[in-house]
Design a protein around this motif. Structure first.
Motif, short mmCIF file in Angstrom:
data_model
loop_
_atom_site.label_atom_id
_atom_site.label_comp_id
_atom_site.label_asym_id
_atom_site.label_seq_id
_atom_site.Cartn_x
_atom_site.Cartn_y
_atom_site.Cartn_z
N LYS A 12 53.50 44.77 34.30
CA LYS A 12 52.72 45.95 33.88
C LYS A 12 52.94 47.07 34.91
O LYS A 12 54.02 47.15 35.48
N HIS A 97 53.85 45.05 22.93
CA HIS A 97 52.74 44.53 23.73
C HIS A 97 51.44 45.18 23.25
O HIS A 97 51.42 46.36 22.89
N GLU A 169 50.16 36.65 21.87
CA GLU A 169 49.22 37.08 22.90
C GLU A 169 47.92 37.55 22.25
O GLU A 169 47.81 38.72 21.86
N GLY A 175 44.30 39.48 30.42
CA GLY A 175 43.66 40.07 31.59
C GLY A 175 42.17 39.79 31.66
O GLY A 175 41.44 40.41 32.44
P1 PGA Z 1 47.61 38.30 31.69
O1 PGA Z 1 48.54 39.28 30.80
O2 PGA Z 1 48.43 37.08 31.99
O3 PGA Z 1 47.26 39.09 32.89
O4 PGA Z 1 46.42 37.97 30.81
C1 PGA Z 1 49.43 38.77 29.86
C2 PGA Z 1 50.20 39.90 29.20
O5 PGA Z 1 49.63 40.96 28.96
O6 PGA Z 1 51.40 39.76 28.90
#
Ligand code: PGA
Length: 250
Positions: A12, A97, A169, A175
Motif C-alpha cells: 500500500k 483492490h 479479499e 486492515g
Molecule cells: P491486510 O490487507 O493484510 O492489512 O488486511 C490486505 C490487502 O489489502 O491486500
C-alpha cells in the motif's frame, strides 16, 4: 493438480527506499528456503525499480499495486501504464483492490480494462474481488463475487486466466485485524473456482486463488489449509520481512 502456493505482499502507501533495501537484505539471506512457495511484493510505484533490482537474489517477483486503464503513451497526467511497469521490472500488477474501488471510484468495467491491458503488456494481473460487510450481511456475497469476476471473464475470456491470479479479499477483513474464518474463505474460493470451471474446468484447476484480509503469521496456516486457498495477499504483515517470511513458511 497441485498448485504452487503464492504469498504476495501489498505494501500500500508505505515504505521508503531505505526500507526496500532493508527488506531485500533480510530476504536475500533465506532465499534458498522457500520450498514450494512463490513470493511477490507490490511496493509503491517509486520503490518498484529499486526492489526489482534485488528480485533475483531475494527469490522474489515484483509487482505494482495499480495501473492506468489506458494503454498510452499519452496525455494522462499522473498515470503509469502497464508497459511502463513491465519496463521497470514488474511481472505482476494488482487490479481491482477494494481500496481502489472504494476510494478512487474504480468500477468493474475499469478493473476489467486494467486486467486486459496488464495482460497485453505481458504482466500477470492479480484480480481482487470481495464483498463489503453490508453485502455479506445481506447474503449478497456470491452475487458480488459473480459480478466482479464475471465482468473480467466477459471482457478477457476464460483463457486469460491461464496467466492471472485471483485474490478473494472480503472488504470487512482488510486492515481490521478480523480475518475471515477458514471456512468462509474456502467457501468463497470454491465459489470463484466453480465460476471459472463452468467455462474451463482444466484452467480453473490451475488458477491460483489467494485469500487476503488480516493474514498474519499466526493465522496463515489455518487460512491456507482450505483446498481452494492457494496462498495469500498480505497487507500490513508484509511490510516486515520476518512476518512476511513467517506467513510464507506457514
Ligand atoms: P491486510 O490487507 O493484510 O492489512 O488486511 C490486505 C490487502 O489489502 O491486500
Amino acid at each position: 493438480m497441485a498448485r504452487r502456493r503464492l504469498v504476495a505482499g501489498n505494501w500500500k502507501m508505505h515504505g521508503s527506499l531505505e526500507q526496500v533495501d532493508a527488506f531485500a537484505d533480510a530476504l536475500a539471506g533465506g532465499a534458498g528456503e522457500r520450498g514450494d512457495t512463490d513470493l511477490l511484493i507490490c511496493p509503491p510505484f517509486v520503490q518498484i525499480e529499486r526492489l526489482a533490482r534485488r528480485a533475483g537474489d531475494c527469490g522474489l517477483a515484483v509487482g505494482a499495486q495499480n495501473v492506468c486503464d489506458k494503454a498510452g503513451p499519452g496525455a494522462f497526467t499522473g498515470e503509469v501504464s502497464a508497459t511502463m511497469l513491465a519496463d521497470v521490472g514488474c511481472s505482476h500488477v494488482i487490479v481491482g483492490h477494494s481500496e481502489r474501488r472504494a476510494l478512487y471510484g474504480e468500477d468493474d468495467e475499469i478493473v476489467a480494462e486494467k486486467f486486459a491491458l496488464a495482460q497485453e503488456a505481458g504482466l500477470i494481473p492479480v484480480l481482487c474481488v470481495g464483498e463489503t460487510l453490508a453485502q455479506r450481511e445481506a447474503d449478497a456475497t456470491e452475487e458480488v463475487l459473480r459480478r466482479q469476476l464475471g465482468t473480467v471473464l466477459a471482457e478477457s475470456g476464460v483463457a486469460a486466466f491461464e496467466r492471472a491470479v485471483v485474490a478473494y479479499e472480503p472488504v470487512w477483513a482488510i486492515g481490521t485485524g478480523r480475518s475471515a474464518t477458514a471456512e468462509q474463505a474456502q467457501a468463497a474460493h470454491a465459489f470463484l473456482r466453480a465460476q471459472i470451471a463452468a467455462e474451463d474446468d482444466i484452467l480453473a484447476n490451475r488458477v491460483r486463488i489467494l485469500y487476503g484480509g488480516s493474514v498474519k503469521p499466526d493465522n496463515a496456516a489455518e487460512l491456507f489449509a482450505g483446498a481452494d486457498v492457494d496462498g495469500g495477499l498480505v497487507g500490513g504483515a508484509s511490510l516486515d520481512a520476518a512476518s512476511f517470511l513467517g506467513i510464507a513458511g506457514a
